[in-house]
Motif scaffolding. Structure first.
Motif, PDB file in Angstrom:
ATOM      1  N   GLN A 102       3.085   0.484  17.911  1.00  0.00           N
ATOM      2  CA  GLN A 102       1.916   0.148  18.710  1.00  0.00           C
ATOM      3  C   GLN A 102       0.620   0.285  17.911  1.00  0.00           C
ATOM      4  N   LEU A 103       0.535   1.329  17.081  1.00  0.00           N
ATOM      5  CA  LEU A 103      -0.729   1.643  16.424  1.00  0.00           C
ATOM      6  C   LEU A 103      -0.923   0.941  15.084  1.00  0.00           C
ATOM      7  N   PHE A 104       0.178   0.667  14.358  1.00  0.00           N
ATOM      8  CA  PHE A 104       0.037   0.236  12.972  1.00  0.00           C
ATOM      9  C   PHE A 104       0.809  -1.051  12.689  1.00  0.00           C
ATOM     10  N   ASP A 105       0.256  -1.834  11.786  1.00  0.00           N
ATOM     11  CA  ASP A 105       0.917  -3.053  11.334  1.00  0.00           C
ATOM     12  C   ASP A 105       1.791  -2.692  10.135  1.00  0.00           C
ATOM     13  N   LEU A 106       2.996  -2.226  10.404  1.00  0.00           N
ATOM     14  CA  LEU A 106       3.864  -1.701   9.363  1.00  0.00           C
ATOM     15  C   LEU A 106       4.813  -2.745   8.793  1.00  0.00           C
ATOM     16  N   ASN A 107       4.980  -3.849   9.488  1.00  0.00           N
ATOM     17  CA  ASN A 107       5.966  -4.851   9.078  1.00  0.00           C
ATOM     18  C   ASN A 107       7.349  -4.216   8.928  1.00  0.00           C
ATOM     19  N   GLN A 108       7.708  -3.397   9.911  1.00  0.00           N
ATOM     20  CA  GLN A 108       9.014  -2.750   9.948  1.00  0.00           C
ATOM     21  C   GLN A 108       9.651  -2.992  11.317  1.00  0.00           C
ATOM     22  N   THR A 109      10.944  -3.254  11.330  1.00  0.00           N
ATOM     23  CA  THR A 109      11.661  -3.341  12.592  1.00  0.00           C
ATOM     24  C   THR A 109      11.865  -1.934  13.140  1.00  0.00           C
ATOM     25  N   PRO A 110      12.169  -1.799  14.441  1.00  0.00           N
ATOM     26  CA  PRO A 110      12.465  -0.463  14.978  1.00  0.00           C
ATOM     27  C   PRO A 110      13.585   0.233  14.214  1.00  0.00           C
ATOM     28  N   GLU A 111      14.586  -0.526  13.779  1.00  0.00           N
ATOM     29  CA  GLU A 111      15.712   0.068  13.045  1.00  0.00           C
ATOM     30  C   GLU A 111      15.284   0.532  11.662  1.00  0.00           C
ATOM     31  N   GLU A 112      14.288  -0.122  11.078  1.00  0.00           N
ATOM     32  CA  GLU A 112      13.796   0.306   9.772  1.00  0.00           C
ATOM     33  C   GLU A 112      12.947   1.562   9.884  1.00  0.00           C
ATOM     34  N   ILE A 113      12.318   1.758  11.026  1.00  0.00           N
ATOM     35  CA  ILE A 113      11.573   2.996  11.252  1.00  0.00           C
ATOM     36  C   ILE A 113      12.530   4.124  11.617  1.00  0.00           C
ATOM     37  N   THR A 114      13.426   3.854  12.549  1.00  0.00           N
ATOM     38  CA  THR A 114      14.359   4.877  13.032  1.00  0.00           C
ATOM     39  C   THR A 114      15.764   4.292  13.084  1.00  0.00           C
ATOM     40  N   PRO A 115      16.577   4.560  12.063  1.00  0.00           N
ATOM     41  CA  PRO A 115      17.906   3.943  12.020  1.00  0.00           C
ATOM     42  C   PRO A 115      18.922   4.553  12.973  1.00  0.00           C
ATOM     43  N   LEU A 116      18.663   5.769  13.445  1.00  0.00           N
ATOM     44  CA  LEU A 116      19.641   6.436  14.317  1.00  0.00           C
ATOM     45  C   LEU A 116      18.931   6.962  15.554  1.00  0.00           C
ATOM     46  N   ARG A 117      19.393   6.493  16.728  1.00  0.00           N
ATOM     47  CA  ARG A 117      18.760   6.900  17.988  1.00  0.00           C
ATOM     48  C   ARG A 117      19.804   7.389  18.979  1.00  0.00           C
ATOM     49  N   PHE A 118      19.379   8.347  19.776  1.00  0.00           N
ATOM     50  CA  PHE A 118      20.180   8.831  20.898  1.00  0.00           C
ATOM     51  C   PHE A 118      19.315   8.777  22.153  1.00  0.00           C
ATOM     52  N   GLN A 119      19.921   8.520  23.281  1.00  0.00           N
ATOM     53  CA  GLN A 119      19.179   8.431  24.532  1.00  0.00           C
ATOM     54  C   GLN A 119      18.773   9.800  25.066  1.00  0.00           C
ATOM     55  N   THR A 120      19.611  10.810  24.828  1.00  0.00           N
ATOM     56  CA  THR A 120      19.381  12.138  25.402  1.00  0.00           C
ATOM     57  C   THR A 120      18.328  12.881  24.594  1.00  0.00           C
ATOM     58  N   PRO A 121      17.216  13.318  25.219  1.00  0.00           N
ATOM     59  CA  PRO A 121      16.121  13.952  24.485  1.00  0.00           C
ATOM     60  C   PRO A 121      16.368  15.426  24.190  1.00  0.00           C
ATOM     61  N   VAL A 122      17.391  15.695  23.371  1.00  0.00           N
ATOM     62  CA  VAL A 122      17.713  17.053  22.931  1.00  0.00           C
ATOM     63  C   VAL A 122      18.011  16.998  21.437  1.00  0.00           C
ATOM     64  N   ALA A 123      18.395  18.137  20.849  1.00  0.00           N
ATOM     65  CA  ALA A 123      18.707  18.175  19.429  1.00  0.00           C
ATOM     66  C   ALA A 123      19.820  17.183  19.093  1.00  0.00           C
ATOM     67  N   PRO A 124      19.756  16.529  17.934  1.00  0.00           N
ATOM     68  CA  PRO A 124      20.728  15.485  17.593  1.00  0.00           C
ATOM     69  C   PRO A 124      22.194  15.869  17.756  1.00  0.00           C
ATOM     70  N   PRO A 125      22.658  17.050  17.278  1.00  0.00           N
ATOM     71  CA  PRO A 125      24.079  17.340  17.463  1.00  0.00           C
ATOM     72  C   PRO A 125      24.475  17.491  18.929  1.00  0.00           C
ATOM     73  N   VAL A 126      23.543  17.978  19.743  1.00  0.00           N
ATOM     74  CA  VAL A 126      23.815  18.105  21.177  1.00  0.00           C
ATOM     75  C   VAL A 126      23.832  16.722  21.821  1.00  0.00           C
ATOM     76  N   ALA A 127      22.857  15.881  21.463  1.00  0.00           N
ATOM     77  CA  ALA A 127      22.804  14.517  22.000  1.00  0.00           C
ATOM     78  C   ALA A 127      24.052  13.733  21.611  1.00  0.00           C
ATOM     79  N   ALA A 128      24.471  13.881  20.352  1.00  0.00           N
ATOM     80  CA  ALA A 128      25.650  13.150  19.885  1.00  0.00           C
ATOM     81  C   ALA A 128      26.892  13.570  20.657  1.00  0.00           C
ATOM     82  N   GLU A 129      27.032  14.851  20.901  1.00  0.00           N
ATOM     83  CA  GLU A 129      28.198  15.334  21.649  1.00  0.00           C
ATOM     84  C   GLU A 129      28.190  14.806  23.079  1.00  0.00           C
TER      85      GLU A 129
END
Length: 226
Positions: A53-80
């Motif tokens: 939203q703020l910057f013209d980075l010329n990056q796709t969402p996947e290039e900014i963040t390649p790994l996403r989880f829906q659950t807003p907790v620590a990654p190993p907990v979200a993955a489980e």
């Protein structure tokens, strides 16, 4: 190519604010240098969308963040909870691709240095293994000194290259508040790490011109030398 990992003493200390401030500084004062922003893992919704939203980075969402989880907790907990794994090979590939394309890459960590990335690794381990120089964001509040000392000790024990500390006013702070909660001389004396400056409280953290201005007030030579 240069990289800087932005982490904090805890969640909510202001890592995203500092990342945005540095990106705004680049956009305003160093537009000739290509910049990328990398958020290795995101749980829930937030930073990746804000950067787009703020910057013209010329990056796709996947290039900014390649790994996403829906659950807003620590990654190993979200993955489980989601029946997945924390695939660091995917994250590493994304990071390598971006750093080959840009002169500078800002990497925003998930949580603090002690935050878990997997069941075995923390942010500090990742910083050491990827050889990322680190800036530590400390929120100005009661307990800031102890949190700073503990995180600097963790960085040292893990072999992390800590370049400096940035204090962030998560709420309006008077000079008396600063002196009581986060005295710079004491923090530097206890940690032997330079304090690079203070981010003032920002009512609007999406004001790019203001973000650039507060970044320019920091001692940036230790972070992004010309």
């Amino acid at each position: 190519m240069n990289v800087l990992l932005i982490t904090g003493t805890d969640t909510g200390t202001g890592k995203t604010i500092l990342t945005c401030a540095l990106a705004a500084y680049w956009q305003t004062y160093r537009p000739q240098e290509s910049l990328g922003i990398f958020k290795p893992i995101q749980t829930g919704v937030g930073d990746c969308e804000l950067y787009q939203q703020l910057f013209d980075l010329n990056q796709t969402p996947e290039e900014i963040t390649p790994l996403r989880f829906q659950t807003p907790v620590a990654p190993p907990v979200a993955a489980e909870r989601e029946g997945r794994i924390v695939d660091l090979s995917l994250v590493w590939q994304g990071f390598n691709h971006l750093r080959q394309q840009r002169q500078w890459v800002l990497v925003e960590a998930l949580g603090g240095l002690g935050s878990p990335i997997t069941n075995e690794l923390t942010v500090a381990d990742l910083a050491r293994d990827w050889r990322l120089p680190v800036v530590l964001v400390v929120s100005v509040r009661l307990g800031a000194i102890a949190q700073t000392v503990a995180n600097v000790a963790l960085a040292g024990s893990c072999g992390v290259q800590l370049k400096g500390i940035v204090l962030n006013c998560v709420q309006p702070c008077s000079q008396e508040d600063m002196a009581n909660w986060a005295p710079i001389d004491l923090i530097e004396s206890l940690t032997n790490v330079p304090v690079l400056g203070v981010l003032p409280y920002l009512a609007d953290t999406t004001d790019v011109s203001k973000l650039a201005q507060v970044a320019s007030d920091l001692d940036l030579e230790l972070l992004i030398p010309r």
